[in-house]
Design a protein around this motif. Structure first.
Motif, PDB file in Angstrom:
ATOM      1  N   ALA A 217      -1.705  -4.093  20.158  1.00 44.57           N
ATOM      2  CA  ALA A 217      -0.730  -5.022  19.579  1.00 44.57           C
ATOM      3  C   ALA A 217       0.520  -4.247  19.192  1.00 44.57           C
ATOM      4  CB  ALA A 217      -1.319  -5.716  18.352  1.00 44.57           C
ATOM      5  N   ILE A 218       1.627  -4.989  19.059  1.00 49.10           N
ATOM      6  CA  ILE A 218       2.894  -4.369  18.692  1.00 49.10           C
ATOM      7  C   ILE A 218       2.915  -4.165  17.178  1.00 49.10           C
ATOM      8  CG2 ILE A 218       5.395  -4.655  18.662  1.00 49.10           C
ATOM      9  CD1 ILE A 218       5.084  -6.405  21.175  1.00 49.10           C
ATOM     10  N   PRO A 219       3.147  -2.946  16.705  1.00 55.47           N
ATOM     11  CA  PRO A 219       3.130  -2.701  15.258  1.00 55.47           C
ATOM     12  C   PRO A 219       4.407  -3.212  14.595  1.00 55.47           C
ATOM     13  CG  PRO A 219       3.644  -0.677  16.416  1.00 55.47           C
ATOM     14  CD  PRO A 219       3.339  -1.708  17.473  1.00 55.47           C
ATOM     15  N   SER A 220       4.252  -3.701  13.378  1.00 55.66           N
ATOM     16  CA  SER A 220       5.407  -4.170  12.606  1.00 55.66           C
ATOM     17  C   SER A 220       6.128  -2.988  11.978  1.00 55.66           C
ATOM     18  CB  SER A 220       4.934  -5.120  11.495  1.00 55.66           C
ATOM     19  OG  SER A 220       4.216  -4.377  10.510  1.00 55.66           O
ATOM     20  N   PRO A 221       7.391  -3.160  11.627  1.00 55.94           N
ATOM     21  CA  PRO A 221       8.108  -2.077  10.932  1.00 55.94           C
ATOM     22  C   PRO A 221       7.399  -1.636   9.656  1.00 55.94           C
ATOM     23  CG  PRO A 221       9.648  -3.733  11.706  1.00 55.94           C
ATOM     24  CD  PRO A 221       8.276  -4.310  11.928  1.00 55.94           C
ATOM     25  N   ALA A 222       6.780  -2.570   8.941  1.00 58.89           N
ATOM     26  CA  ALA A 222       6.095  -2.199   7.704  1.00 58.89           C
ATOM     27  C   ALA A 222       4.903  -1.294   7.992  1.00 58.89           C
ATOM     28  CB  ALA A 222       5.642  -3.457   6.967  1.00 58.89           C
ATOM     29  N   LEU A 223       4.158  -1.625   9.036  1.00 58.46           N
ATOM     30  CA  LEU A 223       3.010  -0.784   9.402  1.00 58.46           C
ATOM     31  C   LEU A 223       3.478   0.598   9.825  1.00 58.46           C
ATOM     32  CD1 LEU A 223       0.072  -0.214  10.052  1.00 58.46           C
ATOM     33  CD2 LEU A 223       0.358  -1.419  12.226  1.00 58.46           C
ATOM     34  N   LEU A 224       4.550   0.656  10.612  1.00 57.84           N
ATOM     35  CA  LEU A 224       5.069   1.952  11.038  1.00 57.84           C
ATOM     36  C   LEU A 224       5.569   2.762   9.847  1.00 57.84           C
ATOM     37  CD1 LEU A 224       6.965   0.914  14.306  1.00 57.84           C
ATOM     38  CD2 LEU A 224       4.807   2.169  14.121  1.00 57.84           C
ATOM     39  N   ALA A 225       6.144   2.073   8.876  1.00 56.67           N
ATOM     40  CA  ALA A 225       6.619   2.778   7.692  1.00 56.67           C
ATOM     41  C   ALA A 225       5.461   3.389   6.931  1.00 56.67           C
ATOM     42  CB  ALA A 225       7.403   1.815   6.794  1.00 56.67           C
ATOM     43  N   MET A 226       4.345   2.634   6.836  1.00 57.95           N
ATOM     44  CA  MET A 226       3.174   3.187   6.165  1.00 57.95           C
ATOM     45  C   MET A 226       2.637   4.406   6.911  1.00 57.95           C
ATOM     46  SD  MET A 226      -0.563   1.494   5.428  1.00 57.95           S
ATOM     47  CE  MET A 226      -1.153   1.921   7.061  1.00 57.95           C
ATOM     48  N   LEU A 227       2.722   4.362   8.236  1.00 57.70           N
ATOM     49  CA  LEU A 227       2.172   5.442   9.056  1.00 57.70           C
ATOM     50  C   LEU A 227       3.066   6.675   9.076  1.00 57.70           C
ATOM     51  CD1 LEU A 227       0.806   3.387  12.096  1.00 57.70           C
ATOM     52  CD2 LEU A 227      -0.500   4.405  10.218  1.00 57.70           C
ATOM     53  N   ASP A 228       4.275   6.552   8.481  1.00 61.69           N
ATOM     54  CA  ASP A 228       5.128   7.747   8.398  1.00 61.69           C
ATOM     55  C   ASP A 228       4.433   8.875   7.645  1.00 61.69           C
ATOM     56  OD1 ASP A 228       7.183   6.664   9.825  1.00 61.69           O
ATOM     57  OD2 ASP A 228       8.363   6.056   8.067  1.00 61.69           O
ATOM     58  N   ALA A 229       3.489   8.507   6.780  1.00 62.27           N
ATOM     59  CA  ALA A 229       2.783   9.528   5.999  1.00 62.27           C
ATOM     60  C   ALA A 229       1.968  10.458   6.884  1.00 62.27           C
ATOM     61  CB  ALA A 229       1.857   8.860   4.977  1.00 62.27           C
ATOM     62  N   ALA A 230       1.667  10.026   8.112  1.00 59.13           N
ATOM     63  CA  ALA A 230       0.906  10.873   9.035  1.00 59.13           C
ATOM     64  C   ALA A 230       1.746  12.016   9.572  1.00 59.13           C
ATOM     65  CB  ALA A 230       0.364  10.038  10.190  1.00 59.13           C
ATOM     66  N   GLY A 231       3.059  11.942   9.385  1.00 52.37           N
ATOM     67  CA  GLY A 231       3.927  13.036   9.816  1.00 52.37           C
ATOM     68  C   GLY A 231       3.903  13.284  11.316  1.00 52.37           C
ATOM     69  N   GLY A 232       3.623  12.238  12.084  1.00 55.11           N
ATOM     70  CA  GLY A 232       3.597  12.398  13.543  1.00 55.11           C
ATOM     71  C   GLY A 232       2.363  13.103  14.052  1.00 55.11           C
ATOM     72  N   ASN A 233       1.322  13.237  13.215  1.00 57.26           N
ATOM     73  CA  ASN A 233       0.071  13.883  13.633  1.00 57.26           C
ATOM     74  C   ASN A 233      -0.849  12.825  14.240  1.00 57.26           C
ATOM     75  OD1 ASN A 233      -2.753  14.818  13.400  1.00 57.26           O
ATOM     76  ND2 ASN A 233      -1.851  16.594  12.386  1.00 57.26           N
ATOM     77  N   PRO A 234      -1.135  12.899  15.530  1.00 56.55           N
ATOM     78  CA  PRO A 234      -1.926  11.839  16.174  1.00 56.55           C
ATOM     79  C   PRO A 234      -3.304  11.658  15.560  1.00 56.55           C
ATOM     80  CG  PRO A 234      -0.928  13.281  17.818  1.00 56.55           C
ATOM     81  CD  PRO A 234      -0.706  13.930  16.493  1.00 56.55           C
ATOM     82  N   THR A 235      -3.950  12.771  15.198  1.00 58.43           N
ATOM     83  CA  THR A 235      -5.300  12.669  14.640  1.00 58.43           C
ATOM     84  C   THR A 235      -5.264  11.988  13.281  1.00 58.43           C
ATOM     85  OG1 THR A 235      -5.996  14.659  15.799  1.00 58.43           O
ATOM     86  CG2 THR A 235      -7.318  13.981  13.924  1.00 58.43           C
ATOM     87  N   TYR A 236      -4.338  12.405  12.415  1.00 59.80           N
ATOM     88  CA  TYR A 236      -4.215  11.798  11.083  1.00 59.80           C
ATOM     89  C   TYR A 236      -3.822  10.330  11.232  1.00 59.80           C
ATOM     90  CZ  TYR A 236      -2.984  11.719   6.077  1.00 59.80           C
ATOM     91  OH  TYR A 236      -2.911  11.445   4.724  1.00 59.80           O
ATOM     92  N   LEU A 237      -2.904  10.079  12.159  1.00 58.27           N
ATOM     93  CA  LEU A 237      -2.443   8.716  12.382  1.00 58.27           C
ATOM     94  C   LEU A 237      -3.609   7.823  12.808  1.00 58.27           C
ATOM     95  CD1 LEU A 237       0.855   7.799  14.155  1.00 58.27           C
ATOM     96  CD2 LEU A 237      -1.236   6.590  14.765  1.00 58.27           C
ATOM     97  N   GLY A 238      -4.432   8.324  13.732  1.00 59.31           N
ATOM     98  CA  GLY A 238      -5.573   7.543  14.189  1.00 59.31           C
ATOM     99  C   GLY A 238      -6.574   7.292  13.079  1.00 59.31           C
ATOM    100  N   ALA A 239      -6.781   8.334  12.228  1.00 62.75           N
ATOM    101  CA  ALA A 239      -7.723   8.173  11.125  1.00 62.75           C
ATOM    102  C   ALA A 239      -7.204   7.153  10.115  1.00 62.75           C
ATOM    103  CB  ALA A 239      -7.960   9.520  10.451  1.00 62.75           C
ATOM    104  N   ILE A 240      -5.894   7.191   9.827  1.00 65.86           N
ATOM    105  CA  ILE A 240      -5.314   6.231   8.894  1.00 65.86           C
ATOM    106  C   ILE A 240      -5.464   4.814   9.444  1.00 65.86           C
ATOM    107  CG2 ILE A 240      -3.152   5.424   7.874  1.00 65.86           C
ATOM    108  CD1 ILE A 240      -2.265   8.352   7.759  1.00 65.86           C
TER     109      ILE A 240
END
Length: 952
Positions: A217-240
């Motif tokens: 699905a297409i992520p919303s800006p709010a979801l992407l903003a929350m995922l900024d905490a992953a710092g672009g780390n794919p593994t952390y991003l996937g876990a979050i």
């Protein structure tokens, strides 16, 4: 994306670079790549895609992963790549390497762990050479921050000539927490031009693409903003994401993904370690113990071992493993199961109390014992447990010899722990453990501690077991000997001989060792007497080892004045001791045999003997490997095969040098450089230290090269100051016989300086040497010096014949040159011209440009108008520049033979063949073995003759 491969976001540029390197390697142009990334940025996924591409290109793919628990196990990392159990039975070369990795036969053929590691390194390099001769190869090592030192050495050696071979070497490691071994390897690879790829964090666009792939699905800006905490780390991003989906923070509807109503949009996601702990809480309680236990046992999951540790049927673990794979916690490869992320594994393991982890390691060690697993795996768990009990100590005692071969330093620590655990218990057990510790310390290369432990054992906890006591004394002898404490060794032997439990055979071995020490101390008569008694003891007890050691000692002694008898004794020693460098006596019979044959002018036999010396020392990791290369270089120098001599020098300088003989290789290379007219050759002081305790061989060879360098600049005074003291201080007939080759150069210096008194003494000394050993080369040196002093061409003409019979072309040229000068001084112009022409022809055959110029200058000084055109020297580039040896190597490379196969056919070492290949490529302007094969076939198609060339 290929079916079965994990999704990879934002790595197109790095993937393209790696794929391009793979295509180049498949075409014959290898390269090394360092892939660096912090934890979780996708290096393993990138390797997954690269491995698939290499397989598609038809490359053999060797993929492995280093383990944190195995950092101290030699070759642990590289063995995960090459030791494929599925193909061992069908590949004898791989089976040989696997046997060495298990330590089979190591204590028979090697003296220390360093020796064994050298032998195993050469065996692995031989194996990869053979694989590379059959097709392109990709070696991919992940988690390389845990690489052990021995594996790093192998990878370093593989990369030295990687551009010439169809090899892709990729080393993937974390940016932080790198070990010392990897640091050194990285410096080496970067210094040789390796590509460094550092994975950056994902960009916002790449993050969006990854989220869209994960959620569909297409992520919303709010979801992407929350995922900024992953710092672009794919593994952390996937876990979050996974965590947020599970707890309802993220909802997916109508093709869009957004935060749930009421979810805090400014909340900071939990750290990855907390997410891992939370994942553990979500695992059903009946599964949790299995996953935590697997995490404690290591990154690789062996289901059978896990079931045994848990005392659970394997089938009961099937659901656990399947769920862990579906959850992404474990990943299944062709041969193993692994935790996908080591950070997750660490979090799971740390969730258990330390005492529980220690108990699990102890339990794992005992289970592995029962399953007859590799001893180093058992030892790793026992060490990690931090406690040893009776059964553990019994296992250590029973497996100590095998274990110390595979992992010397961990074995030393285990034995120290075992000794601490049995303090105050049975003296016999303590003494036996000390005996194993002494042997392990010797193997680990620590003779100082070995001596301390042996003396403590013999002074305190003296065992009732006479065999144990006798072996402790023998090990003490070795500890003293390896430190160079020769008198202490002799005293220890005397104490052992006074023990009534010492058998006749053991006494023979001890006396042989003492004989060597006495000879090294210059106590010749005593040494010979002990060596005779050693052989007699061995014959009386039918103990081949004692006979061999005693014969070796006698051969060493007689090499100073009776080479023929020394050679006979060497052959007897080889027959008694069998193949391999025996750890009980640090003297190499094969190199000594080559030395004797060279001194006897039996150069063809010396060729085979020196080749055998190299092979045996490589196979066993023998400490005389550099000495064997010195013999090879010496032989080729005398034969006028100077390119081959330099190849041997380069190869010998490229390895360990415990005896300090590498300066001899520098000297031979410098001598050739002077003769070939290379500016500055011989004038430098070698960077390699000259061993101060050397018998003079190192020092004299270095001074010889430096003297010729000074003579080439016209510095006869300096040349005299270097060469003449070396001759007169050589130690009488014995010492001068070892260095008489320098007299052919010394005589020119004496004549140039008008030192007739010293020249007369030189002639008399050579006469005495000829009386003791009338070999052709020595007769030639005497005739050359006599004729030069008298000015009579007749003895000089005899020198030509003697040197030709000896097979020394440079010296034959010297004699022709001296004949020309003598005839010119006597007014026989025609004879002088003919002799000069012959001298120049010989010098041209070996590319001796300086000798050509010197011969012409001396002839002019004698009043001869030269007008003599010498034979043209070999070209420096193109097919005509190749020596006979290089032509043969080129043909066999084109035929698809590996370096080890070529080496076996040509009495060379694999590394010398590689040196020849590098020289061939440079002369032909090529860059890879593939290009060389094409060039050879093209030359054959043009009916280019591959003929023998002089001066190889």
């Amino acid at each position: 994306m290929e079916s079965g491969l994990p999704y990879m976001a934002g790595r197109d540029a790095e993937r393209d670079q790696l794929f391009a390197a793979a295509r180049a390697a498949a075409a014959g142009h290898g390269s090394a790549v360092l892939l660096q990334a912090p934890v979780g940025l996708g290096k393993t996924t990138l390797l997954d895609h690269l491995a698939a591409e290499c397989a598609r290109l038809g490359m053999r793919v060797l993929r492995g992963t280093a383990e944190e628990l195995e950092q101290e196990l030699p070759f642990a990392a590289i063995s995960t790549c090459v030791a494929d159990t599925r193909t061992i039975a069908a590949d004898p070369d791989l089976a040989h390497v696997a046997a060495l990795l298990r330590g089979e036969g190591a204590l028979t053929h090697s003296a220390t762990a360093a020796n064994h590691e050298l032998a195993l390194t050469e065996a692995i390099l031989d194996l990869t050479d053979r694989w590379l001769s059959r097709g392109p190869l990709a070696l991919l090592l992940d988690e390389a921050q845990w690489t052990d030192r021995a594996s790093a050495v192998v990878l370093h050696r593989l990369a030295r000539t990687i551009e010439q071979t169809p090899l892709l070497l990729v080393i993937a490691a974390r940016v932080v927490a790198q070990g010392e071994a990897l640091d050194g390897l990285e410096r080496s690879l970067v210094g040789r031009g390796a590509t460094v790829l550092t994975l950056p964090p994902l960009t916002p666009e790449q993050t969006r693409a990854l989220v869209e792939h994960r959620l569909g699905a297409i992520p919303s800006p709010a979801l992407l903003a929350m995922l900024d905490a992953a710092g672009g780390n794919p593994t952390y991003l996937g876990a979050i994401l996974a965590d947020a989906v599970k707890d309802g923070t993220v909802v997916v509807a109508d093709g869009r993904a957004d935060l749930a109503a009421g979810a805090r949009r400014d909340g900071v996601p939990r750290p990855l370690a907390e997410i891992a702990a939370h994942e553990l809480e979500l695992i059903p309680r009946r599964y949790r113990e299995a996953v935590q236990t697997a995490a404690v046992l290591g990154a690789t999951v062996d289901v059978g071992q896990l079931a045994a540790v848990l005392d659970t049927p394997v089938m009961d673990l099937a659901d656990v493993i399947s769920d862990a794979i579906r959850a992404g916690m474990l990943v299944e490869t062709e041969q193993t199961l692994r935790f996908r992320q080591n950070l997750t594994r660490q979090a799971l393991a740390q969730s258990l109390p330390a005492a529980v982890r220690a108990a699990l390691h102890q339990r794992a060690g005992r289970v592995l014992e029962q399953q007859h697993a590799p001893v180093e795996q058992v030892a790793a768990h026992l060490l990690a447990s931090g406690r040893l009990e009776g059964d553990d100590i019994a296992w250590i005692e029973a497996n100590a010899d095998v274990l110390l071969v595979r992992a010397a330093e961990p074995t030393v620590r285990l034995l120290r722990q075992a000794l601490a655990s049995v303090t105050g218990q049975a003296a016999d057990l303590t003494a036996r453990l000390r005996r194993h510790l002494v042997r392990a310390l010797l193997w680990a290369g620590d003779p100082v501690q070995a001596e301390t432990q042996a003396r403590e054992a013999l002074a305190g906890d003296v065992p009732a077991d006479s065999a144990c006591r006798t072996e402790l004394r023998w090990l003490l002898t070795q500890a003293c000997y390896r430190q160079g404490h020769l008198q202490d060794t002799i005293d220890t032997v005397a104490a052992a001989l006074a023990d009534p439990d010492t058998t006749v055979g053991q006494a023979g071995r001890l006396r042989g060792t003492a004989a060597v020490c006495l000879l090294l101390l210059g106590r010749y008569d005593e040494g010979m007497a002990w060596a005779d008694r050693s052989v007699a003891d061995g014959e009386s007890a039918a103990d081949d080892a004692a006979i061999g050691i005693g014969s070796m000692a006698k051969a060493f002694a007689l090499s100073r004045d009776d080479l023929t008898e020394s050679l006979t004794l060497v052959d007897r020693a080889i027959g008694c001791l069998g193949p391999g460098i025996q750890p009980d006596l640090q003297v190499d019979p094969y190199t000594l045999k080559a030395f004797c044959l060279i001194e006897l002018d039996r150069l063809a036999e010396a060729d085979e003997a020196s080749a055998t010396a190299v092979r045996v020392n490589q196979r066993s990791g023998g400490m005389y490997l550099t000495s064997a290369y010195v013999a090879r270089a010496h032989l080729r120098f005398l034969q006028g095969r100077w390119d081959d001599a330099r190849a041997e020098c380069r190869t010998g300088l490229d390895g360990p040098d415990p005896l300090g003989h590498a300066s001899r290789l520098w000297a031979f290379d410098a001598l050739i450089g002077v003769h070939r007219g290379e500016p500055g050759a011989g004038l430098d002081v070698p960077a390699i230290p000259v061993a101060p305790e050397d018998d003079g061989g190192n020092r004299v060879l270095v001074q010889w090269a430096q003297a010729l360098g000074e003579e080439a600049l016209g510095g006869y005074d300096k040349a005299f100051e270097l060469l003449h003291p070396a001759w007169v201080q050589a130690g009488g007939v014995w010492g001068q016989r070892l260095i008489y080759r320098i007299t052919a150069d010394l005589v020119r210096t004496l004549v140039a300086l008008g030192r007739d008194g010293e020249l007369a003494e030189l002639v008399e000394a050579l006469r005495e040497l000829v009386d003791s050993q009338p070999v052709p080369s020595l007769r030639g040196c005497l005739a050359l010096c006599e004729g030069t002093r008298s000015g009579d061409p007749a003895p000089l003409a005899e020198a030509v014949v003697w040197f030709r019979r000896a097979g020394w072309p440079l010296y034959e040229g010297y004699a022709h040159e001296a004949v020309a000068v003598a005839h010119a001084n006597n007014g026989a112009t025609a004879d002088a011209r003919a002799a000069l022409r012959r001298a120049l022809a010989v010098y041209a055959e070996v590319d001796a440009d300086w000798d050509v110029g010197r011969a012409k200058a001396r002839a002019r000084q004698a009043g001869l108008r030269t007008g003599v055109r010498g034979t043209r020297n070999r070209p420096k580039h193109g097919w005509a520049a190749l020596t006979d040896t290089e032509l043969r190597v080129a043909e066999q490379v084109a035929a698809g033979l590996s370096n080890p196969d070529i080496a076996a056919q040509m009495f060379l070492s694999r590394r010398t063949v590689q040196s020849h290949v590098s020289s061939i490529l440079a002369k032909l302007g090529l860059t890879s073995r593939v290009e060389l094969a094409v060039a050879v076939h093209s030359a054959a198609d043009r009916t280019h003759p591959v003929t023998e060339q002089p001066g190889g």
